[in-house]
Design a protein around this motif. Sequence first.
Motif, PDB file in Angstrom:
ATOM      1  N   ALA A 237     -14.640   6.030  12.785  1.00 14.05           N
ATOM      2  CA  ALA A 237     -13.417   6.788  12.469  1.00 14.05           C
ATOM      3  C   ALA A 237     -12.319   5.844  11.966  1.00 14.05           C
ATOM      4  O   ALA A 237     -11.553   6.187  11.061  1.00 14.05           O
ATOM      5  CB  ALA A 237     -12.940   7.532  13.714  1.00 14.05           C
ATOM      6  N   GLN A 238     -12.269   4.644  12.537  1.00 11.16           N
ATOM      7  CA  GLN A 238     -11.258   3.654  12.139  1.00 11.16           C
ATOM      8  C   GLN A 238     -11.462   3.215  10.682  1.00 11.16           C
ATOM      9  O   GLN A 238     -10.495   3.024   9.937  1.00 11.16           O
ATOM     10  CB  GLN A 238     -11.359   2.450  13.094  1.00 11.16           C
ATOM     11  CG  GLN A 238     -10.414   1.316  12.782  1.00 11.16           C
ATOM     12  CD  GLN A 238      -8.954   1.692  13.011  1.00 11.16           C
ATOM     13  OE1 GLN A 238      -8.603   2.171  14.077  1.00 11.16           O
ATOM     14  NE2 GLN A 238      -8.122   1.500  11.995  1.00 11.16           N
ATOM     15  N   LEU A 239     -12.730   3.066  10.257  1.00 12.96           N
ATOM     16  CA  LEU A 239     -12.986   2.661   8.866  1.00 12.96           C
ATOM     17  C   LEU A 239     -12.599   3.774   7.897  1.00 12.96           C
ATOM     18  O   LEU A 239     -12.094   3.520   6.799  1.00 12.96           O
ATOM     19  CB  LEU A 239     -14.462   2.271   8.680  1.00 12.96           C
ATOM     20  CG  LEU A 239     -14.897   0.936   9.313  1.00 12.96           C
ATOM     21  CD1 LEU A 239     -16.391   0.691   9.089  1.00 12.96           C
ATOM     22  CD2 LEU A 239     -14.078  -0.239   8.755  1.00 12.96           C
ATOM     23  N   MET A 240     -12.823   5.025   8.317  1.00 11.73           N
ATOM     24  CA  MET A 240     -12.404   6.146   7.455  1.00 11.73           C
ATOM     25  C   MET A 240     -10.877   6.158   7.304  1.00 11.73           C
ATOM     26  O   MET A 240     -10.354   6.392   6.206  1.00 11.73           O
ATOM     27  CB  MET A 240     -12.896   7.471   8.047  1.00 11.73           C
ATOM     28  CG  MET A 240     -12.547   8.674   7.210  1.00 11.73           C
ATOM     29  SD  MET A 240     -13.413   8.710   5.614  1.00 11.73           S
ATOM     30  CE  MET A 240     -14.659   9.957   5.943  1.00 11.73           C
ATOM     31  N   LEU A 241     -10.172   5.875   8.408  1.00 12.94           N
ATOM     32  CA  LEU A 241      -8.703   5.827   8.346  1.00 12.94           C
ATOM     33  C   LEU A 241      -8.252   4.727   7.380  1.00 12.94           C
ATOM     34  O   LEU A 241      -7.347   4.925   6.565  1.00 12.94           O
ATOM     35  CB  LEU A 241      -8.142   5.582   9.759  1.00 12.94           C
ATOM     36  CG  LEU A 241      -6.628   5.422   9.866  1.00 12.94           C
ATOM     37  CD1 LEU A 241      -5.896   6.656   9.347  1.00 12.94           C
ATOM     38  CD2 LEU A 241      -6.223   5.142  11.320  1.00 12.94           C
ATOM     39  N   LYS A 242      -8.914   3.571   7.475  1.00 16.27           N
ATOM     40  CA  LYS A 242      -8.606   2.468   6.549  1.00 16.27           C
ATOM     41  C   LYS A 242      -8.737   2.951   5.102  1.00 16.27           C
ATOM     42  O   LYS A 242      -7.860   2.740   4.273  1.00 16.27           O
ATOM     43  CB  LYS A 242      -9.559   1.304   6.810  1.00 16.27           C
ATOM     44  CG  LYS A 242      -9.465   0.190   5.775  1.00 16.27           C
ATOM     45  CD  LYS A 242     -10.764  -0.573   5.580  1.00 16.27           C
ATOM     46  CE  LYS A 242     -11.943   0.253   5.252  1.00 16.27           C
ATOM     47  NZ  LYS A 242     -13.138  -0.445   4.815  1.00 16.27           N
ATOM     48  N   ASP A 243      -9.837   3.660   4.802  1.00 15.92           N
ATOM     49  CA  ASP A 243     -10.076   4.113   3.426  1.00 15.92           C
ATOM     50  C   ASP A 243      -9.029   5.135   2.982  1.00 15.92           C
ATOM     51  O   ASP A 243      -8.549   5.088   1.841  1.00 15.92           O
ATOM     52  CB  ASP A 243     -11.478   4.726   3.306  1.00 15.92           C
ATOM     53  CG  ASP A 243     -12.562   3.680   3.494  1.00 15.92           C
ATOM     54  OD1 ASP A 243     -12.271   2.479   3.338  1.00 15.92           O
ATOM     55  OD2 ASP A 243     -13.699   4.062   3.800  1.00 15.92           O
ATOM     56  N   ALA A 244      -8.683   6.061   3.893  1.00 19.89           N
ATOM     57  CA  ALA A 244      -7.683   7.086   3.534  1.00 19.89           C
ATOM     58  C   ALA A 244      -6.335   6.413   3.263  1.00 19.89           C
ATOM     59  O   ALA A 244      -5.603   6.792   2.342  1.00 19.89           O
ATOM     60  CB  ALA A 244      -7.573   8.114   4.652  1.00 19.89           C
ATOM     61  N   ARG A 245      -6.027   5.380   4.054  1.00 19.10           N
ATOM     62  CA  ARG A 245      -4.753   4.651   3.830  1.00 19.10           C
ATOM     63  C   ARG A 245      -4.785   3.906   2.497  1.00 19.10           C
ATOM     64  O   ARG A 245      -3.785   3.826   1.798  1.00 19.10           O
ATOM     65  CB  ARG A 245      -4.508   3.655   4.966  1.00 19.10           C
ATOM     66  CG  ARG A 245      -3.982   4.328   6.213  1.00 19.10           C
ATOM     67  CD  ARG A 245      -3.551   3.274   7.236  1.00 19.10           C
ATOM     68  NE  ARG A 245      -2.878   3.888   8.345  1.00 19.10           N
ATOM     69  CZ  ARG A 245      -3.132   3.619   9.631  1.00 19.10           C
ATOM     70  NH1 ARG A 245      -4.050   2.720   9.954  1.00 19.10           N
ATOM     71  NH2 ARG A 245      -2.459   4.233  10.567  1.00 19.10           N
ATOM     72  N   ILE A 246      -5.951   3.344   2.144  1.00 17.21           N
ATOM     73  CA  ILE A 246      -6.045   2.659   0.839  1.00 17.21           C
ATOM     74  C   ILE A 246      -5.774   3.679  -0.270  1.00 17.21           C
ATOM     75  O   ILE A 246      -5.026   3.404  -1.223  1.00 17.21           O
ATOM     76  CB  ILE A 246      -7.438   2.012   0.644  1.00 17.21           C
ATOM     77  CG1 ILE A 246      -7.654   0.882   1.650  1.00 17.21           C
ATOM     78  CG2 ILE A 246      -7.584   1.469  -0.784  1.00 17.21           C
ATOM     79  CD1 ILE A 246      -9.073   0.295   1.652  1.00 17.21           C
ATOM     80  N   ALA A 247      -6.332   4.880  -0.130  1.00 14.60           N
ATOM     81  CA  ALA A 247      -6.158   5.906  -1.174  1.00 14.60           C
ATOM     82  C   ALA A 247      -4.699   6.332  -1.295  1.00 14.60           C
ATOM     83  O   ALA A 247      -4.166   6.442  -2.407  1.00 14.60           O
ATOM     84  CB  ALA A 247      -7.051   7.109  -0.873  1.00 14.60           C
ATOM     85  N   THR A 248      -4.019   6.568  -0.157  1.00 19.67           N
ATOM     86  CA  THR A 248      -2.619   7.009  -0.259  1.00 19.67           C
ATOM     87  C   THR A 248      -1.734   5.844  -0.721  1.00 19.67           C
ATOM     88  O   THR A 248      -0.747   6.062  -1.427  1.00 19.67           O
ATOM     89  CB  THR A 248      -2.110   7.605   1.075  1.00 19.67           C
ATOM     90  OG1 THR A 248      -2.357   6.668   2.134  1.00 19.67           O
ATOM     91  CG2 THR A 248      -2.798   8.918   1.396  1.00 19.67           C
ATOM     92  N   GLY A 249      -2.108   4.615  -0.361  1.00 22.49           N
ATOM     93  CA  GLY A 249      -1.364   3.445  -0.850  1.00 22.49           C
ATOM     94  C   GLY A 249      -1.502   3.321  -2.360  1.00 22.49           C
ATOM     95  O   GLY A 249      -0.526   3.041  -3.076  1.00 22.49           O
ATOM     96  N   LEU A 250      -2.718   3.571  -2.844  1.00 20.45           N
ATOM     97  CA  LEU A 250      -2.962   3.524  -4.289  1.00 20.45           C
ATOM     98  C   LEU A 250      -2.140   4.611  -4.992  1.00 20.45           C
ATOM     99  O   LEU A 250      -1.521   4.374  -6.036  1.00 20.45           O
ATOM    100  CB  LEU A 250      -4.459   3.738  -4.536  1.00 20.45           C
ATOM    101  CG  LEU A 250      -4.924   3.809  -5.982  1.00 20.45           C
ATOM    102  CD1 LEU A 250      -4.769   2.453  -6.663  1.00 20.45           C
ATOM    103  CD2 LEU A 250      -6.397   4.245  -6.039  1.00 20.45           C
TER     104      LEU A 250
END
Length: 300
Positions: A237-250
């Motif tokens: 779940a933590q890795l998915m959160l990392k990815d979602a944050r990368i997407a919103t940061g982008l």
Amino acid sequence: MSDASTRIALIGLGNMGGPIGSQWIAAGTAVTGFDLSADARAGFEKRGGTTAETAAAATAGADVVVLLLPDSRIVDAVLDDLTASGALAASSVVIDMSSSEPEHTQRNARRLAELGIRFIDAPVSGGVRGAETAALTVMVGGTGETVEEMRPLLERLGTVIHVGDAGAGHAVKALNNLLSAVHLWATSEAVLVAERFGIDPETTLRVVNGSSGRSGSSEVKWPKFILTESYDSGFAAQLMLKDARIATGLAAAVGTPTRLGEQLVDEWSRAVDALPAGADHTEIARFLRETAEKAQEGRS
Ligand code: NAD
């Protein structure tokens, strides 16, 4: 570059590194792996791989260095180590298959190019099952010539799509996972609401999977990992959160709002705080069920 003549160094032998390494070993390629975890190294040896005691030792003499690490902070640190120790051969190609941050990736491509080392990003989707069965989607960023040279190696893992220059693979990977997280969250809410109304989850999923609401979450994740209560997809779940944050940061970096994405990050982050450390991402459904039960107790 043929399977038998290529020497791969694989840094990161976890849920994805292990089975991805296995595909190359099965094709007759020599793979030397390194992971900080002794358990991960032992697991990789059982798969037929060789291991080394440090990342630099694994990399010595490798034509291709593959990184399958948790995040950009760790990818950057490993590349610092490999460049400082001179372990990377000038003719070698580094492939970052982790789900990393596109801006870090662009920087890494530039700094390695200054040393004469080629770099591409090649993150994957399809999960552990896709890695075990060579059914991954590999989304590649980098210059055409290097991507074509690496294509046979990457095609051992599934379908290869060249999406653009360095960082483009990581950008589209993060956006895919933001979608995937939204699908899992929304599917879980819908199944729980239907259940409260008296419709069992299997029936709801049969309808959704024959209708326009279907997704990987309704077709695979709910039946395989949630209804069975195994919660063992192998993606945290933590890795998915990392990815979602990368997407919103982008999204913020390119000035394109993603309001649903930002809300997903807030909600998912609350769930990760409440779940045990290392929880699988499919445990989001359990978190939502428990949250709904508490809300119902509060009302009665
Ligand atoms: P994982 O946590 O299972 O594996 C990562 C491994 O890296 C661990 O074994 C850890 O010990 C090792 N590691 C950490 N720091 C290190 C260092 N400095 N040097 C060497 N090894 C180090 O994670 P995973 O699920 O295999 O994911 C790896 C990457 O692939 C992540 O970026 C993830 O977002 C991405 N990914 C995962 C999945 C999946 O389904 N698991 C799917 C697609 C993409």
